[in-house]
Design an enzyme around this catalytic site. Structure first.
Site, mmCIF file in Angstrom:
data_model
loop_
_atom_site.group_PDB
_atom_site.id
_atom_site.type_symbol
_atom_site.label_atom_id
_atom_site.label_comp_id
_atom_site.label_asym_id
_atom_site.label_seq_id
_atom_site.Cartn_x
_atom_site.Cartn_y
_atom_site.Cartn_z
ATOM 1 N N GLU A 195 -3.592 7.621 -4.579
ATOM 2 C CA GLU A 195 -3.962 7.138 -5.923
ATOM 3 C C GLU A 195 -5.236 7.810 -6.408
ATOM 4 O OE1 GLU A 195 -4.145 2.859 -5.807
ATOM 5 O OE2 GLU A 195 -2.146 2.724 -4.958
ATOM 6 N N HIS A 233 -1.155 0.425 -10.007
ATOM 7 C CA HIS A 233 -1.854 -0.525 -9.116
ATOM 8 C C HIS A 233 -2.427 -1.721 -9.889
ATOM 9 C CE1 HIS A 233 -4.093 -0.847 -5.011
ATOM 10 N NE2 HIS A 233 -3.848 -2.041 -5.516
ATOM 11 N N ARG A 255 0.851 -1.183 0.000
ATOM 12 C CA ARG A 255 0.000 0.000 0.000
ATOM 13 C C ARG A 255 0.891 1.238 0.000
ATOM 14 N NH1 ARG A 255 -3.427 -2.373 -1.903
ATOM 15 N NH2 ARG A 255 -5.556 -2.758 -1.215
HETATM 16 C C1 8YV Z 1 -6.711 -4.564 -6.212
HETATM 17 C C2 8YV Z 1 -5.321 -4.953 -4.120
HETATM 18 O O1 8YV Z 1 -6.100 -3.733 -7.097
HETATM 19 O O2 8YV Z 1 -6.488 -6.787 -3.261
HETATM 20 C C3 8YV Z 1 -5.903 -5.745 -3.015
HETATM 21 O O3 8YV Z 1 -5.781 -5.332 -1.866
HETATM 22 O O4 8YV Z 1 -4.586 -4.052 -3.930
HETATM 23 C C4 8YV Z 1 -5.652 -5.334 -5.508
HETATM 24 O O5 8YV Z 1 -6.025 -6.642 -5.618
HETATM 25 C C5 8YV Z 1 -7.784 -3.856 -5.485
HETATM 26 O O6 8YV Z 1 -7.708 -3.769 -4.139
HETATM 27 C C6 8YV Z 1 -9.144 -4.394 -5.903
HETATM 28 O O7 8YV Z 1 -9.371 -4.119 -7.202
#
Ligand code: 8YV
Length: 323
Positions: free
Chosen positions: A271, A289, A242
């Site tokens: 973001e 991301h 993150r």
């Molecule tokens: C995704 C992520 O980009 O699962 C997570 O925590 O960072 C990624 O899988 C997003 O959160 C859901 O689209």
């Protein structure tokens, strides 16, 4: 009996949207733009379940609804630091996430970033596309060897372990681990990995450091200027965890003054905004991301949310309940 009403805050893979509609009365955010806080509050008052994702900032304010109807936030994604867990729990709202199904793809992307930054793949592609390649020469775009080097993994959950598997068995890397709790020696042995007690003990020993810990207040600014200073001057930092885990100003300074070798980021603090100082750093690879962005993982994440919802609405304990 009427089907429970659910809101998808973003578009999902079509196969999952179709399957979801068989058992639920589904509302979809057709525009696929992030919801505003007021739209989110309205949703909490209106739907039995809201299916949010990382682009929904669900703070205490967003949950401040006098008559909340929502009983579950079934998050699409493994990370849930965008949800104020305490505020949701106070309102009696359950939270689930989608672990396991994205671990391999996220580790694949962390490897991609590690290789890209070490081997200057971004520089090379930019040069080629700009028409600036003058041909092979022994001194052209010299990078850093990855195989056999030492990788420090911060956060040894499912994704961290997949990263260790790739690094150790694929690239013969030595793996050091920092994790908030002791890791089962049997798991460490699979990768011939060693756990150290502090980040201070880990950072000076690594050629690459890859972050796989949760975000949130607990780990905010974990990688600050003091810790960046502990890294070797030619070491690389990789973040697929993150954005808030890394202090972006401190990282940009370390990159600009070459106190580390380089960095590769898939996640950012605000973001989709990228810190303007980071955007100026050449020794940095950036991706938007994309950790879990494969058809396989994104569909499996959706079906995992569906499993959690089905459990919840039939009175069973959802297997991925986190609060
Ligand atoms: C995704 C992520 O980009 O699962 C997570 O925590 O960072 C990624 O899988 C997003 O959160 C859901 O689209």
């Amino acid at each position: 009996m009427a089907k429970p009403t659910v809101l998808l805050t973003r578009r999902w893979p079509a196969v999952v949207e179709q399957k979801l509609a068989e058992s639920y009365d589904v509302a979809t955010n057709r525009s696929d733009r992030p919801l505003s806080p007021s739209e989110f509050r309205e949703a909490i008052g209106k739907y039995d379940a809201v299916l949010p994702t990382v682009t929904d900032k669900i703070n205490a304010d967003a949950l401040d609804v006098p008559k909340a109807r929502t009983k579950i936030l079934a998050n699409y994604g493994v990370g849930f630091s965008h949800i104020d867990v305490t505020a949701a729990t106070r309102r009696g709202i359950a939270i689930t996430n989608t672990p396991d199904v994205l671990s391999e793809c996220t580790a694949d992307l962390a490897m991609t970033l590690m290789l890209m930054v070490a081997r200057r793949a971004g520089d090379g592609e930019r040069e080629l596309r700009a028409g600036d390649w003058s041909g092979w020469r022994p001194t052209h775009l010299i990078g850093t060897k990855v195989s056999g080097k030492t990788l420090g993994i911060v956060g040894f959950g499912r994704i961290g372990q997949q990263m260790a598997r790739r690094a150790h068995h694929g690239f013969g890397m030595e793996v050091l681990v920092y994790n908030r709790s002791p890791v089962d020696p049997g798991i460490l042995a699979q990768f011939n990995a060693r756990q150290v007690d502090t980040l201070e003990a880990l950072l000076p020993r690594c050629d690459f450091v890859s972050l796989h810990c949760p975000g949130g207040t607990e780990n905010r600014n974990m990688i600050n200027s003091a810790r960046l200073d502990l890294m070797k001057p030619d070491a690389f930092l990789i973040n697929t965890a993150r954005g808030e885990v890394v202090n972006e100003t401190a990282l940009a300074q370390a990159l600009m003054f070459d106190t580390i070798g380089g960095a590769a980021l898939d996640v950012f603090e605000a973001e989709p905004h990228v810190h303007p100082m980071l955007a100026q750093c050449d020794n940095l690879v950036m991706l938007p991301h994309m950790g879990s962005a494969t058809r396989e993982a994104r569909e499996a994440m959706g079906f995992r949310v569906l499993d959690n919802l089905n459990d919840f609405f039939t009175g069973a304990a959802p297997r991925d309940r986190v609060a």
